[in-house]
Scaffold this motif. Structure first.
Motif, PDB file in Angstrom:
ATOM      1  N   ALA A   6     -19.063 -11.565  -0.627  1.00  0.00           N
ATOM      2  CA  ALA A   6     -19.620 -11.464   0.704  1.00  0.00           C
ATOM      3  C   ALA A   6     -19.916 -13.148   1.001  1.00  0.00           C
ATOM      4  CB  ALA A   6     -21.079 -11.109   1.718  1.00  0.00           C
ATOM      5  N   ARG A  34     -20.495  -6.769   0.154  1.00  0.00           N
ATOM      6  CA  ARG A  34     -20.513  -6.215   1.724  1.00  0.00           C
ATOM      7  C   ARG A  34     -20.761  -4.566   0.499  1.00  0.00           C
ATOM      8  NH1 ARG A  34     -19.287 -10.658   3.904  1.00  0.00           N
ATOM      9  NH2 ARG A  34     -20.182 -10.035   6.030  1.00  0.00           N
ATOM     10  N   PHE A  68     -25.420  -5.253   1.413  1.00  0.00           N
ATOM     11  CA  PHE A  68     -25.591  -5.184   2.335  1.00  0.00           C
ATOM     12  C   PHE A  68     -24.920  -4.272   2.917  1.00  0.00           C
ATOM     13  CE2 PHE A  68     -26.386  -9.976   1.689  1.00  0.00           C
ATOM     14  CZ  PHE A  68     -28.019  -9.560   2.555  1.00  0.00           C
ATOM     15  N   GLU A  70     -23.042  -1.320   5.577  1.00  0.00           N
ATOM     16  CA  GLU A  70     -21.912  -1.657   6.926  1.00  0.00           C
ATOM     17  C   GLU A  70     -22.654  -1.987   7.929  1.00  0.00           C
ATOM     18  OE1 GLU A  70     -18.191   0.809   7.075  1.00  0.00           O
ATOM     19  OE2 GLU A  70     -19.454   2.137   4.925  1.00  0.00           O
ATOM     20  N   ASP A  73     -23.673  -6.208  10.234  1.00  0.00           N
ATOM     21  CA  ASP A  73     -22.981  -6.412  10.100  1.00  0.00           C
ATOM     22  C   ASP A  73     -22.686  -6.138  11.887  1.00  0.00           C
ATOM     23  OD1 ASP A  73     -21.250  -7.959   9.106  1.00  0.00           O
ATOM     24  OD2 ASP A  73     -20.447  -6.254   7.551  1.00  0.00           O
TER      25      ASP A  73
END
Ligand SMILES: [Zn+2]
Length: 134
Positions: A6, A34, A68, A70, A73
């Protein structure tokens, strides 16, 4: 689980690190990834570390990775920045491969750091505009 680099989040992370002068964090030894397909519904992000035993075994220094999930986002930018700050605050001053716990990484301290980040970004010290002689 699927993981993806990411770089966009790493850039935002670097900006936060330099604005908040978190100089104990070695930006060459923190990565942002991610992840997809986690069954955890509540988790937004996680901070991972290469612990002391693995550092010794691999003859290398500490390394951190921020994952991070899902859900991240789908959050607005302000909350995302707070999440990044939260995860960075888990990294101790020693950068030794351990973590700071949630007694320190709490909402109050994260909010203080976030407010500082915003005021620095929006010009910070208002007197700066007058310092045209220096
Ligand atoms: Zn946490």
């Amino acid at each position: 689980m699927k993981y993806e680099d990411a770089p966009d989040l790493k850039e935002r992370m670097n900006e936060i690190i330099s604005a908040l002068e978190m100089s104990h964090i070695d930006i060459n030894r923190v990565e942002c990834l991610r992840s997809f397909g986690s069954s955890s519904r509540r988790t937004i992000a996680r901070c991972h570390a290469l612990g002391k035993l693995m550092q010794r075994a691999m003859k290398t220094r500490a390394f951190y990775a921020i994952e991070f999930l899902e859900r991240f986002d789908r959050m607005d930018r302000k909350d995302q920045d707070k999440v990044i700050i939260h995860e960075l605050m888990h990294i101790p001053k020693t950068f030794g491969g351990g973590f700071r716990q949630h007694d320190f990484v709490c909402e109050r301290n994260v909010d203080l750091m976030y407010d500082r980040f915003v005021s620095l970004k929006t010009g910070g010290n208002p007197d700066m505009s007058k310092r045209r002689w220096f």
